[in-house]
Scaffold this motif. Structure first.
Motif, short mmCIF file in Angstrom:
data_model
loop_
_atom_site.label_atom_id
_atom_site.label_comp_id
_atom_site.label_asym_id
_atom_site.label_seq_id
_atom_site.Cartn_x
_atom_site.Cartn_y
_atom_site.Cartn_z
N TYR A 419 0.92 0.46 -5.21
CA TYR A 419 2.23 -0.05 -5.55
C TYR A 419 3.13 -0.03 -4.31
N GLU A 423 8.23 -2.00 -5.68
CA GLU A 423 7.69 -2.19 -7.03
C GLU A 423 7.95 -0.99 -7.93
N GLY A 450 6.61 -0.23 -12.21
CA GLY A 450 5.69 0.46 -11.30
C GLY A 450 5.48 1.92 -11.67
#
Length: 631
Positions: A419, A423, A450
């Protein structure tokens, strides 16, 4: 002769007592230590492809309660592994024996958690509660196993604040099978190495305890270890070969998975009807995954080939449960029935990231999940044990690490989704109303994506009391907090979690004569400051970054205005950015905007104090107050 015998016995007792006495440990090994390993000696003898004997002696002096967990007085066994020797002795701080345990005195229990339906793995462990510290344990064990897929590794240091007087590891190969070994970080600890074509011996001594440093690399990255693997091995009646990951993955596919994907025709028809008329592969994946989530549940089943072979797809379909292996194999079979190729994948799962070593094929991992390559998108990942996890959401359990993808043509080391900092996003919007009595009430909306989504999407399954406790801890700096509304919306399609809250807090504003002290950051103060770390030895590592954005509208008490506003704040560093703006939106109405970006990455140890100063400034500004004065 009687006198001489008595004298020799007395000398032996004296020498033994001296060896185990706390007073014989050097000051340098006691420094920063919770326990001192006096001797850790292991011998591994491979007699044949299906016969290995492991013997060990471990003597450890435990200095305090934190050191108890490193005694390691236990032994695992099952129908294949046979324990031939198991003893323990306890000594006081003078080195005098005060207790003794034989094999029959060890407590016998299942080696797996209560969530396991059935398992043939068990463990014997010593139950001992110390009455005083320090104390010393001498633990000896020997077992025989046909399973040579798991050659014990050598970890000279157990963890932080554990020092070592002497540790040795000997591997003897009498089978004639080629073996591989990988040594890591031995040069940092002056380890003696002696090897031949059929033998490897390692010895280390006088290793001082390591102190944990905040935000440092994982312990495995810098601790001294030796891993050994046979090119040809045996596991619960099945022979295997693993000189390369491709070869090892091929063995898993052929011996552990092939033939276990058969489904009954009724289930195939049911799933095919679910995707009838659907051309989009992603939509097919979602429908099949939802079918698995709605119709099965996770229960651990630790049987099969050493707990590595899944139960068949037809059996999971019949009983409606399975472990990670069984549910992953079942989902793979269902997807195959609708024309979607997917791949059984083995991983080291857990919030502490751990990678498969691309250069050293060896039996490893603790979890299975599913990989689906799509032409127009990146790989899709399915966590088949969860009834609520969205498609392609990994979270901290399996994100950003090397894993073994198993295909019909062999194994492949691939990396799971990582990630990006942005995010891992949280947006907080709120409107607050304050009154002349100092109370505050407000409506708050929080949107998370996320990793921040991962931290919250299980909240709806918790009780109302647990939910309230969560928010009272999250806003621990707000006294007398009460919540009148808690609503959630889990958008699994877009992997977004939304929280709608209504709160009140008495005496949030502090009154002094005709003025109020008021902190405008009501909903998202980041007050955590990494602890001081003098003479840092290791790099600074921020494993996961994130982005927070906040926007609050604040209605002030009637007939009050701010004496001054917080000046705009803008911090830009290599570790992240922080901005705050507070302005008067209208008479008696303030608007507070805040943005915090923390950047993941690896930084030099010299950067640690700068990062700590950055976090100190964030905490100070997040806690800032303004003065409200009467108009």
């Amino acid at each position: 002769m009687r006198f001489l015998t008595f004298f020799l016995l007395l000398c032996f007792h004296f020498l033994s007592s001296q060896n185990y006495s706390y007073n014989t440990i050097s000051e340098e090994l006691l420094k920063n230590a919770n326990a001192v390993v006096r001797l850790d000696q292991m011998s591994v003898v491979v007699k044949a492809r299906d016969l290995m004997v492991v013997s060990s002696k471990r003597i450890i002096t435990v200095l305090n309660e934190k050191g108890d967990r490193y005694v390691h007085a236990y032994a695992f066994y099952d129908k294949s592994d046979k324990i031939s020797i198991l003893t323990a002795k306890i000594y006081n701080n003078q080195g005098e024996e005060i207790n003794k345990f034989k094999k029959k005195d060890f407590f016998d229990q299942s080696a797996v958690s209560g969530g396991t339906l059935y398992s043939d793995s068990r463990m014997l462990f010593m139950r001992y509660t110390p009455t005083e510290y320090p104390y010393t344990v001498e633990f000896t064990k020997e077992y025989t196993t046909p399973n040579t897929a798991f050659v014990p590794s050598w970890n000279i240091i157990d963890g932080y604040r554990i020092s070592v007087e002497k540790s040795s590891f000997t591997f003897i190969n009498q089978s004639g099978i080629a073996f591989r070994r990988k040594e890591s970080n031995l040069e940092l600890y002056s380890v003696e190495i002696n090897t031949t074509a059929s033998r490897a011996n390692y010895e280390g001594s006088n290793l001082r305890a390591l102190k944990r440093e905040p935000l440092s690399p994982s312990f495995n990255e810098f601790s001294p270890t030796v891993k050994i693997a046979l090119d040809k091995f045996h596991l619960e009646g099945v022979d295997g070969t693993a000189k390369t990951w491709k070869e090892f993955g091929k063995w898993i596919y052929d011996e552990l998975l092939t033939g276990l994907d058969v489904l009954n025709p009724q289930t195939i028809e049911q799933v095919q009807n679910l995707v009838k008329g659907v051309d989009d592969p992603m939509e097919k994946i979602k429908r099949v995954y939802n079918f698995v989530q709605d119709n099965t549940r996770y229960i651990s089943v630790q049987l099969g080939i050493g707990g590595w072979m899944p139960i068949s797809a037809s059996e999971v379909d019949r009983v409606k449960y399975g472990d990670c292996k069984g549910l992953t194999n079942y989902t793979m079979a269902l997807l195959k029935s609708v024309g979607i190729d997917s791949y059984y994948t083995v991983v080291y799962a857990g919030s502490q990231k751990r990678d498969f070593d691309p250069d050293f094929p060896i039996m490893q991992g603790n979890h299975a999940f599913l990989n689906i390559p799509l032409e127009k998108e990146n790989d899709i990942w399915l966590e088949c044990t969860s009834q609520i996890t969205p498609v392609n959401h990994l979270g901290t359990f399996t994100d950003n690490r090397n894993v073994l993808k198993v295909t019909p043509s062999g194994g492949e080391i691939v990396k799971t989704k990582a990630y990006l900092d942005e995010e891992n996003y949280q947006l907080t919007k709120a409107e607050y109303f304050t009154d002349i009595g100092g109370a505050i009430n407000g409506r708050i909306s929080i949107l998370s994506k996320g990793i921040q989504y991962n931290q919250k999407y299980r909240q709806p399954s918790k009780s109302k009391v647990e939910q309230e406790e969560y928010y009272k801890e999250y806003w621990g700096y707000v006294n007398n907090l009460s919540l009148s509304k808690i609503d959630f919306k889990n958008n699994k399609e877009n992997i977004v979690f939304e929280e709608e809250l209504e709160i009140t807090a008495e005496n949030y504003l502090s009154r002094t004569e005709e003025k109020f002290l008021f902190a405008p950051n009501i909903s998202n103060r980041n007050l955590a400051i990494p602890e001081r770390c003098r003479n840092r030895k290791r790099d600074l590592v921020i494993f996961r970054g994130y982005l927070d954005e906040d926007e609050f509208t604040i209605h002030l008490p009637e007939n009050f205005k701010p004496e001054t506003l917080i000046k705009p704040i803008n911090l830009e560093t290599k570790f992240g950015d922080y901005q705050v703006v507070l302005k008067e939106k209208a008479p008696g109405v303030l608007q507070y905007k805040r943005k915090l970006l923390i950047k993941s990455g690896r930084y030099a140890k010299e950067d640690y104090e700068s990062y700590r100063n950055f976090r100190k400034k964030i905490a100070r500004y997040d806690n800032s107050r303004i003065v409200l004065t009467k108009i």
